[in-house]
Design a protein around this motif. Structure first.
Motif, PDB file in Angstrom:
ATOM      1  N   PHE A 135       0.845  -1.191   0.000  1.00 46.29           N
ATOM      2  CA  PHE A 135       0.000   0.000   0.000  1.00 46.29           C
ATOM      3  C   PHE A 135       0.878   1.237   0.000  1.00 46.29           C
ATOM      4  CE2 PHE A 135       0.709  -1.378   4.374  1.00 46.29           C
ATOM      5  CZ  PHE A 135       1.252  -0.236   4.938  1.00 46.29           C
ATOM      6  N   ILE A 136       0.262   2.382  -0.250  1.00 47.66           N
ATOM      7  CA  ILE A 136       0.920   3.669  -0.038  1.00 47.66           C
ATOM      8  C   ILE A 136       0.105   4.454   0.981  1.00 47.66           C
ATOM      9  CG2 ILE A 136       1.990   3.767  -2.324  1.00 47.66           C
ATOM     10  CD1 ILE A 136      -0.200   5.741  -3.161  1.00 47.66           C
ATOM     11  N   ILE A 137       0.781   5.319   1.722  1.00 54.50           N
ATOM     12  CA  ILE A 137       0.115   6.171   2.719  1.00 54.50           C
ATOM     13  C   ILE A 137      -0.304   7.467   2.042  1.00 54.50           C
ATOM     14  CG2 ILE A 137       0.397   7.421   4.889  1.00 54.50           C
ATOM     15  CD1 ILE A 137       2.558   5.365   5.633  1.00 54.50           C
ATOM     16  N   ILE A 138      -1.568   7.849   2.208  1.00 54.68           N
ATOM     17  CA  ILE A 138      -2.008   9.102   1.590  1.00 54.68           C
ATOM     18  C   ILE A 138      -2.348  10.184   2.612  1.00 54.68           C
ATOM     19  CG2 ILE A 138      -2.734   8.089  -0.592  1.00 54.68           C
ATOM     20  CD1 ILE A 138      -5.544   8.001   0.398  1.00 54.68           C
ATOM     21  N   HIS A 139      -2.558   9.800   3.890  1.00 56.42           N
ATOM     22  CA  HIS A 139      -2.810  10.828   4.902  1.00 56.42           C
ATOM     23  C   HIS A 139      -2.708  10.197   6.286  1.00 56.42           C
ATOM     24  CE1 HIS A 139      -5.290  14.033   7.048  1.00 56.42           C
ATOM     25  NE2 HIS A 139      -4.307  14.692   6.468  1.00 56.42           N
ATOM     26  N   SER A 140      -2.418  11.016   7.291  1.00 59.60           N
ATOM     27  CA  SER A 140      -2.395  10.542   8.683  1.00 59.60           C
ATOM     28  C   SER A 140      -2.549  11.744   9.612  1.00 59.60           C
ATOM     29  CB  SER A 140      -1.088   9.793   8.989  1.00 59.60           C
ATOM     30  OG  SER A 140       0.035  10.634   8.852  1.00 59.60           O
ATOM     31  N   ILE A 141      -3.072  11.485  10.804  1.00 64.17           N
ATOM     32  CA  ILE A 141      -3.234  12.527  11.815  1.00 64.17           C
ATOM     33  C   ILE A 141      -2.847  11.967  13.179  1.00 64.17           C
ATOM     34  CG2 ILE A 141      -5.081  13.737  10.584  1.00 64.17           C
ATOM     35  CD1 ILE A 141      -7.029  12.424  12.670  1.00 64.17           C
ATOM     36  N   SER A 142      -2.510  12.849  14.103  1.00 67.71           N
ATOM     37  CA  SER A 142      -2.186  12.474  15.474  1.00 67.71           C
ATOM     38  C   SER A 142      -3.269  13.010  16.397  1.00 67.71           C
ATOM     39  CB  SER A 142      -0.819  13.050  15.872  1.00 67.71           C
ATOM     40  OG  SER A 142      -0.525  12.780  17.226  1.00 67.71           O
ATOM     41  N   LEU A 143      -3.778  12.140  17.281  1.00 65.92           N
ATOM     42  CA  LEU A 143      -4.838  12.514  18.214  1.00 65.92           C
ATOM     43  C   LEU A 143      -4.333  12.314  19.636  1.00 65.92           C
ATOM     44  CD1 LEU A 143      -7.689  10.609  16.374  1.00 65.92           C
ATOM     45  CD2 LEU A 143      -7.383  13.085  16.388  1.00 65.92           C
ATOM     46  N   LEU A 144      -4.450  13.336  20.456  1.00 66.21           N
ATOM     47  CA  LEU A 144      -3.919  13.269  21.814  1.00 66.21           C
ATOM     48  C   LEU A 144      -4.964  13.755  22.807  1.00 66.21           C
ATOM     49  CD1 LEU A 144      -1.400  12.727  23.593  1.00 66.21           C
ATOM     50  CD2 LEU A 144      -0.779  15.142  23.248  1.00 66.21           C
ATOM     51  N   ASN A 145      -5.262  12.916  23.806  1.00 60.72           N
ATOM     52  CA  ASN A 145      -6.070  13.369  24.931  1.00 60.72           C
ATOM     53  C   ASN A 145      -5.395  12.956  26.231  1.00 60.72           C
ATOM     54  OD1 ASN A 145      -6.800  10.642  25.558  1.00 60.72           O
ATOM     55  ND2 ASN A 145      -8.404  10.738  23.988  1.00 60.72           N
ATOM     56  N   ALA A 146      -6.043  13.219  27.340  1.00 59.77           N
ATOM     57  CA  ALA A 146      -5.389  13.009  28.637  1.00 59.77           C
ATOM     58  C   ALA A 146      -5.038  11.546  28.884  1.00 59.77           C
ATOM     59  CB  ALA A 146      -6.307  13.513  29.753  1.00 59.77           C
ATOM     60  N   GLU A 147      -5.827  10.638  28.325  1.00 63.26           N
ATOM     61  CA  GLU A 147      -5.633   9.229  28.634  1.00 63.26           C
ATOM     62  C   GLU A 147      -4.925   8.451  27.534  1.00 63.26           C
ATOM     63  OE1 GLU A 147      -6.386   8.014  31.550  1.00 63.26           O
ATOM     64  OE2 GLU A 147      -7.171   9.947  32.230  1.00 63.26           O
ATOM     65  N   GLU A 148      -4.937   8.970  26.326  1.00 66.17           N
ATOM     66  CA  GLU A 148      -4.541   8.121  25.206  1.00 66.17           C
ATOM     67  C   GLU A 148      -3.951   8.945  24.060  1.00 66.17           C
ATOM     68  OE1 GLU A 148      -6.846   4.985  22.177  1.00 66.17           O
ATOM     69  OE2 GLU A 148      -7.914   5.977  23.819  1.00 66.17           O
ATOM     70  N   HIS A 149      -2.931   8.392  23.412  1.00 66.25           N
ATOM     71  CA  HIS A 149      -2.415   8.955  22.163  1.00 66.25           C
ATOM     72  C   HIS A 149      -2.685   7.965  21.046  1.00 66.25           C
ATOM     73  CE1 HIS A 149       0.987   9.674  19.184  1.00 66.25           C
ATOM     74  NE2 HIS A 149       0.176  10.708  19.057  1.00 66.25           N
ATOM     75  N   SER A 150      -3.274   8.429  19.968  1.00 61.22           N
ATOM     76  CA  SER A 150      -3.547   7.542  18.839  1.00 61.22           C
ATOM     77  C   SER A 150      -3.203   8.236  17.530  1.00 61.22           C
ATOM     78  CB  SER A 150      -5.014   7.094  18.838  1.00 61.22           C
ATOM     79  OG  SER A 150      -5.874   8.219  18.785  1.00 61.22           O
ATOM     80  N   ILE A 151      -2.960   7.426  16.527  1.00 57.09           N
ATOM     81  CA  ILE A 151      -2.635   7.920  15.192  1.00 57.09           C
ATOM     82  C   ILE A 151      -3.542   7.211  14.193  1.00 57.09           C
ATOM     83  CG2 ILE A 151      -0.880   7.922  13.371  1.00 57.09           C
ATOM     84  CD1 ILE A 151       1.202   8.413  15.498  1.00 57.09           C
ATOM     85  N   ALA A 152      -4.199   7.990  13.348  1.00 52.49           N
ATOM     86  CA  ALA A 152      -5.066   7.445  12.309  1.00 52.49           C
ATOM     87  C   ALA A 152      -4.376   7.611  10.963  1.00 52.49           C
ATOM     88  CB  ALA A 152      -6.417   8.154  12.312  1.00 52.49           C
ATOM     89  N   ILE A 153      -4.351   6.541  10.172  1.00 48.83           N
ATOM     90  CA  ILE A 153      -3.635   6.521   8.904  1.00 48.83           C
ATOM     91  C   ILE A 153      -4.561   6.040   7.804  1.00 48.83           C
ATOM     92  CG2 ILE A 153      -1.536   5.748   7.742  1.00 48.83           C
ATOM     93  CD1 ILE A 153      -1.457   4.740  11.157  1.00 48.83           C
ATOM     94  N   LEU A 154      -4.436   6.630   6.624  1.00 48.63           N
ATOM     95  CA  LEU A 154      -5.229   6.232   5.464  1.00 48.63           C
ATOM     96  C   LEU A 154      -4.298   5.573   4.443  1.00 48.63           C
ATOM     97  CD1 LEU A 154      -8.245   6.476   4.847  1.00 48.63           C
ATOM     98  CD2 LEU A 154      -7.745   8.573   3.582  1.00 48.63           C
ATOM     99  N   LEU A 155      -4.578   4.311   4.120  1.00 45.16           N
ATOM    100  CA  LEU A 155      -3.743   3.528   3.212  1.00 45.16           C
ATOM    101  C   LEU A 155      -4.501   3.262   1.909  1.00 45.16           C
ATOM    102  CD1 LEU A 155      -2.661   0.772   5.792  1.00 45.16           C
ATOM    103  CD2 LEU A 155      -1.678   3.066   5.467  1.00 45.16           C
ATOM    104  N   LEU A 156      -3.783   3.267   0.797  1.00 48.06           N
ATOM    105  CA  LEU A 156      -4.406   3.026  -0.501  1.00 48.06           C
ATOM    106  C   LEU A 156      -3.803   1.791  -1.154  1.00 48.06           C
ATOM    107  CD1 LEU A 156      -5.477   5.512  -3.201  1.00 48.06           C
ATOM    108  CD2 LEU A 156      -3.986   3.648  -3.879  1.00 48.06           C
ATOM    109  N   ARG A 157      -4.664   0.918  -1.637  1.00 44.56           N
ATOM    110  CA  ARG A 157      -4.259  -0.258  -2.405  1.00 44.56           C
ATOM    111  C   ARG A 157      -5.106  -0.345  -3.672  1.00 44.56           C
ATOM    112  NH1 ARG A 157      -4.817  -2.375   2.913  1.00 44.56           N
ATOM    113  NH2 ARG A 157      -2.884  -3.209   3.823  1.00 44.56           N
ATOM    114  N   ILE A 158      -4.566  -0.991  -4.692  1.00 42.73           N
ATOM    115  CA  ILE A 158      -5.365  -1.395  -5.851  1.00 42.73           C
ATOM    116  C   ILE A 158      -5.334  -2.913  -5.878  1.00 42.73           C
ATOM    117  CG2 ILE A 158      -5.609  -1.336  -8.358  1.00 42.73           C
ATOM    118  CD1 ILE A 158      -4.472   1.432  -8.362  1.00 42.73           C
TER     119      ILE A 158
END
Length: 554
Positions: A135-158
């Motif tokens: 796949f290739i990565i087309i976008h990602s974001i970082s999310l941070l709150n008091a209890e948890e850090h998470s990262i959301a990533i968008l992957l593209l495949r054909i």
């Protein structure tokens, strides 16, 4: 004036299309891939990945001077060992996080420290996992709150679609992956959610909203969620094997009638088919199995309705409307198994009926700070128009479409990150101009803001048949595009004239002029990457990086 310099460096890890990657979608996604990556959190710092798997960084040190390429990270795997690999891709998630794909199907999430600060910058792998096909990565974001850090990533495949006998044999998959560190004392990150969207065209634009609650896609063909991955542990194997089904039937309509088309099983005969017509009901049975049954959207003349088996082994049913001119949004009430086919005449008729909602003047108030341009204001609609691109917003929790905007003839041109804390902007052609739009996910009633206009750019770029990459400065001071070889075109915003100039035909004095410039690179190597900052253009070829200082003062 333009200042152009170039630097030699190690070869870019270019991956050419294979013989089995022959579709237009493969060309859009991988053949036109931008191998130069700009760190929008630290302008004038660019990255590329070389043939040794090294991520190389080049940063502007002086006005027109780049520092020496420096290695910031090296992929642990041998890229050349995978036969079906794609190009390695990278996305700068935040000022201290990076997501990385090696092109073989493995995802890396890396903590970098403050990039650009030699004392604190250190690239460290925090997540490293095989996620299936390349796949290739087309976008990602970082999310941070008091209890948890998470990262959301968008992957593209054909992906290959074995059962697709009518189309290209491939479909486009967008996977929305969320990884998280729920325990702050434990550095381990793990996948907590995987959702998959599926469509038939590579999206022009796809980005996750900054709060992680939604997703926006600009594409020619519609996308739908086909898998909900909230219960990963129990259903992963079962969910991954699920495939989206083709529509059970296709249908189209005129003002007077409707036509339903059904592909029959092999060796079907007339005796295998039973069709019952009632004024407001239809029942279709194939080989003693219920195929379609339900209440019609409106009444039909059941005595005049007919069916016939066509030569291509399909069943064609003709229904005569009782209420002529009524447009049916669905064939059978509540049934979602069919697909409506619209022809160009119907779309033109719809556009004509909506014409009274648009301005009759191209630009009724040219002195306005952000003037309108004909059909510039994006309007929501309920149907995804297959004949043109559409902008869709998906809700992250329900995985359903909340907004659909038909872009009509407003051609998608490019995207640009103006503010790295916001979603990328996208630029659309509106008549002869190009308009830049900034999505705002927090504003439900005003979700897309018009922030800049590039006068006549829509018209000018249409003549550049060999264009490969398109970009603009984050401060909108200029737009630029490059061809596959050598030439770079720069289009500046209108600026006051230092001398007196008159329009020859009208005799009026011209106060502002928008300049266009062309830079020709001294190389025969194809252009592989292209990025724009407020003052500079970066152009990447196989073994050289060209830096063009765009003098925006004049």
């Amino acid at each position: 004036m333009l200042y152009l310099q170039d630097w030699s460096m190690s070869a870019v890890a270019e991956v050419k299309l294979r013989d089995d990657q022959y579709t237009l979608e493969h060309m859009h996604a991988f053949g036109m891939y931008n191998y130069l990556h700009c760190d929008s959190w630290y302008q004038d710092s660019v990255y590329y990945i070389d043939t040794l798997g090294r991520i190389m960084n080049l940063t502007v040190m002086l006005d027109t001077a780049l520092g020496k390429p420096r290695e910031v990270f090296r992929l642990p795997t041998d890229l050349t060992a995978c036969d079906n690999r794609l190009c390695a891709s990278i996305h700068f998630t935040s000022s201290t996080w990076v997501t990385l794909s090696d092109g073989t199907g493995r995802l890396y999430v890396i903590a970098t420290g403050e990039r650009g600060n030699g004392a604190s910058e250190k690239w460290e792998i925090m997540f490293n996992e095989e996620l299936g096909n390349p796949f290739i990565i087309i976008h990602s974001i970082s999310l941070l709150n008091a209890e948890e850090h998470s990262i959301a990533i968008l992957l593209l495949r054909i992906e290959k679609e074995e059962l697709d006998m009518k189309g290209s044999g491939f479909y486009v998959s967008l996977e929305w992956v969320t990884i998280s560190n729920k325990n702050k004392d434990n550095k381990k990150y793990e996948i907590i959610k995987r959702d998959i969207l599926r469509g038939k065209s590579v999206p022009h634009y796809a980005a996750i909203e900054p709060d992680g609650k939604g997703l926006m896609i600009v594409s020619y063909k519609s996308f739908t969620f086909v898998q909900v991955g909230q219960d990963l542990e129990g259903n992963m194997d079962e969910d991954m094997s699920q495939k989206i089904k083709e529509p059970l039937y296709y249908w189209q309509q005129t003002e007077d009638d409707l036509t339903v088309m059904i592909q029959l099983p092999e060796d079907s005969t007339k005796e295998d088919i039973q069709v019952q017509f009632l004024p407001d009901h239809i029942n279709i049975v194939l080989k003693d199995h219920q195929f379609l049954e339900g209440k019609l959207y409106s009444s039909v003349d059941h005595e005049s309705s007919t069916w016939i088996i066509k030569e291509n082994n399909s069943l064609e049913i003709s229904l005569i409307k009782k209420n002529e001119g009524l447009t049916w949004p669905e064939l059978v009430v509540g049934d979602k198994q069919g697909e409506l086919i619209r022809d160009s005449t119907q779309c033109a008729a719809i556009a004509e009926r909506l014409m009274h909602l648009t301005s009759e003047e191209l630009n009724p108030n040219p002195d306005k700070e952000k003037p309108p341009c004909n059909a510039q204001e994006l309007e929501e609609c309920d149907i995804f128009f297959e004949e043109s691109s559409s902008l869709c917003r998906f809700d992250g929790s329900t995985l359903k479409t909340t907004h659909v905007v038909n872009l009509g003839s407003n051609q998608y041109l490019f995207s640009v990150v103006v503010d790295p804390k916001e979603m990328p902007c996208f630029c659309l052609r509106h008549d002869v101009d190009a308009l830049l739009w900034q999505p705002h996910s927090s504003k439900q009633d005003d979700m897309w803001e018009h922030i800049a206009t590039f006068n006549a750019l829509g018209y000018v770029q249409a003549s550049k048949r060999d264009k490969k990459f398109f970009a603009c400065a984050p401060n909108y001071s200029y737009a630029a595009l490059c061809e596959c070889l050598r030439r770079v075109f720069i289009y500046r915003q209108p600026a006051p004239m230092s001398t007196v100039l008159y329009n020859r035909k009208e005799g009026r004095q011209v106060g502002q002029v928008a300049k266009q410039q062309v830079a020709s690179l001294e190389t025969n190597d194809p252009i592989l990457g292209f990025q724009a900052t407020n003052e500079r253009l970066f152009v990447l070829t196989t073994k050289n990086l060209f830096l063009i200082k765009v003098n925006t003062e004049n």
